[in-house]
Write an enzyme that holds these catalytic residues in place. Structure first.
Site, mmCIF file in Angstrom:
data_model
loop_
_atom_site.group_PDB
_atom_site.id
_atom_site.type_symbol
_atom_site.label_atom_id
_atom_site.label_comp_id
_atom_site.label_asym_id
_atom_site.label_seq_id
_atom_site.Cartn_x
_atom_site.Cartn_y
_atom_site.Cartn_z
ATOM 1 C CG ASP A 36 -0.246 -0.062 2.536
ATOM 2 O OD1 ASP A 36 0.825 -0.704 2.625
ATOM 3 O OD2 ASP A 36 -0.753 0.528 3.512
ATOM 4 C CD GLU A 62 4.310 0.481 6.806
ATOM 5 O OE1 GLU A 62 5.114 0.811 7.690
ATOM 6 O OE2 GLU A 62 3.897 1.277 5.919
#
Length: 450
Positions: free
Chosen positions: A93, A157
């Site tokens: 991400d 994350e």
């Protein structure tokens, strides 16, 4: 079969150097923006990574806690079944990017003038691409590392990690059986000190995360009336005290090692003990010049107010006011952090953790750290490798729940004037092609010798 685990038995092929650039660009073009609150979809990037691993003969698995929030895990068997396994992880991400602020579209993955542009070029789709390129190169050449290498590409994350490494650690711990150490993001990059010295900091610790919600309550009323129980006033006073507080130095083993090694590089005497240790730390930072940036954020705890929310009309005194604070604490510093926040908020403001994660530290005298140092020196002999503690946090926090010691090792050789730290979450994020090639060489060397 290439010589297994040898420092000389394998050389990265040209195809891997081409692939790392292509994979970085391809992954950037897959928009995995994490806006928080569950607003993200990493699955297309996870499928892309899994396909590249499967093409090389591995058997990756895709795992989701929430539909669309996919993670990838694969294991490459080493030559020594008795050796402890090594985890190599990177997240899929990225943080949001506004196209109107960028020189190129942030999800173009454009390669221009020897540079790959786009959100994730440094944080951290470049490292994901390096991992893919190295593993595929090994499989083509018949190379196997000494230790089992577990590869994990994670979701979430950039938020809570609940759909990513947290989910993997809690629900799929068996996939990481035997892993005792890990490497992840934010370390082993070139830091130029402005005087010709090139420093490569390797992550051996992280401050803990303490994101706080402050709430002040008072007596609601008309904005024209005297009100000594004003929630906004109480909150503002507490926020000011927090923002102006000067935290005392607290030297963890990692930070102490970083300061000691940096002082030695510059021929500076480091007085870090005794009655005047606090003054000695700040005096040393002043003498280190630009290199102080590698450690100055991690010699103490911190708490920075970041958000305020109060009221709904200018002539109405609200009964409640809320603030958010980004707090960080060093290993061993959480008790001090809590006690200080109790004192700074005072009796009229309550505080609680919105999100809390542990602080980490890893040994800098371990064989693994020595091999990371050696891998960097092999391809950057002019560089000085030092340990450092990250001011923020990574997925290493979640994997630490499994007893895995994490290091920050995502190698890049960067030209002078390239502000690596500014690339994280910044406008015009980009990475030089040569830096990616360097990273593949160093990562290959380290993983074969770890």
């Amino acid at each position: 079969m290439a010589e297994n685990g040898s420092t000389t038995g394998h050389r990265v092929g040209d195809r891997a150097l081409e692939e790392v650039v292509r994979f970085t660009s391809d992954l950037i073009r897959i928009d995995t923006t994490n806006r928080g609150g569950g607003d993200c979809r990493e699955r297309p990037a996870a499928e892309y990574a899994a396909e590249r691993l499967a093409e090389a003969g591995l058997e990756p698995v895709l795992l989701e806690r929430t539909p669309g929030r996919a993670n990838v895990v694969a294991r490459l068997a080493g030559t020594d079944p008795a050796a402890e396994a090594l985890l190599v992880h990177g997240h899929l991400d990225v943080v949001p990017a506004r196209a109107d602020e960028w020189s190129v579209h942030p999800f173009s993955g454009e390669v221009r003038d020897g540079v790959v542009w786009g959100r994730g070029a440094v944080d951290m789709k470049n490292t994901d691409a390096m991992i893919l390129a190295v593993v595929r190169d090994w499989m083509r050449a018949g190379v196997r590392p000494r230790r089992d290498v577990v590869i994990a590409f994670t979701a979430d994350e950039e938020a809570s990690a609940a759909d990513g490494s947290g989910f993997l650690a809690e629900r799929h711990a068996g996939l990481f059986e035997g892993c005792t150490e890990a490497i992840g993001e934010s370390g082993a990059y070139t830091f130029h000190d402005g005087a010709g010295r090139r420093i490569y900091p390797v992550g051996a610790g992280e401050r803990g995360t303490g994101w706080l919600r402050l709430t002040a309550r008072g007596r609601a009323g008309h904005g024209s009336k005297v009100n000594h129980d004003n929630a906004v006033t109480r909150l503002a006073a507490a926020v000011t005290r927090i923002g102006e507080h000067r935290w005392p130095p607290r030297l963890t083993p990692t930070v102490r090692a970083a300061l000691t090694e940096l002082a030695a590089l510059y021929g500076i005497e480091a007085d870090l003990d005794g009655r005047h240790a606090a003054e000695g730390v700040d005096a040393l930072l002043d003498k280190l010049g630009p290199a102080a940036a590698l450690v100055e954020a991690t010699v103490r705890n911190s708490a920075n107010p970041t958000m305020l929310d109060a009221g709904y009309k200018v002539n109405v005194i609200p009964g409640e006011a809320v603030a958010h604070v980004d707090g960080r604490f060093l290993p061993g510093g959480e008790e001090e952090f809590r006690e200080t926040l109790d004192r700074l908020t005072g009796p009229d403001v309550d505080w609680e953790f919105d999100h809390r994660e542990v602080a980490l530290q890893a040994p800098v005298d371990s064989p693994t750290f020595a091999r990371m140092r050696a891998a960097l020196k092999t391809f950057a002999p002019e560089g000085d490798v030092v340990p450092y503690c990250m001011s923020g946090g990574t997925d290493a926090k979640q994997f630490a729940r499994l007893g895995i010691t994490g290091y920050g090792f995502a190698p890049l050789r960067l030209p002078e004037g390239f502000d690596y730290q500014a690339m994280f979450h910044g406008v015009d994020e980009r990475v030089p092609v040569e830096a990616l090639h360097f990273g593949v060489h160093v990562l290959d060397h380290f993983l074969r010798t770890a």
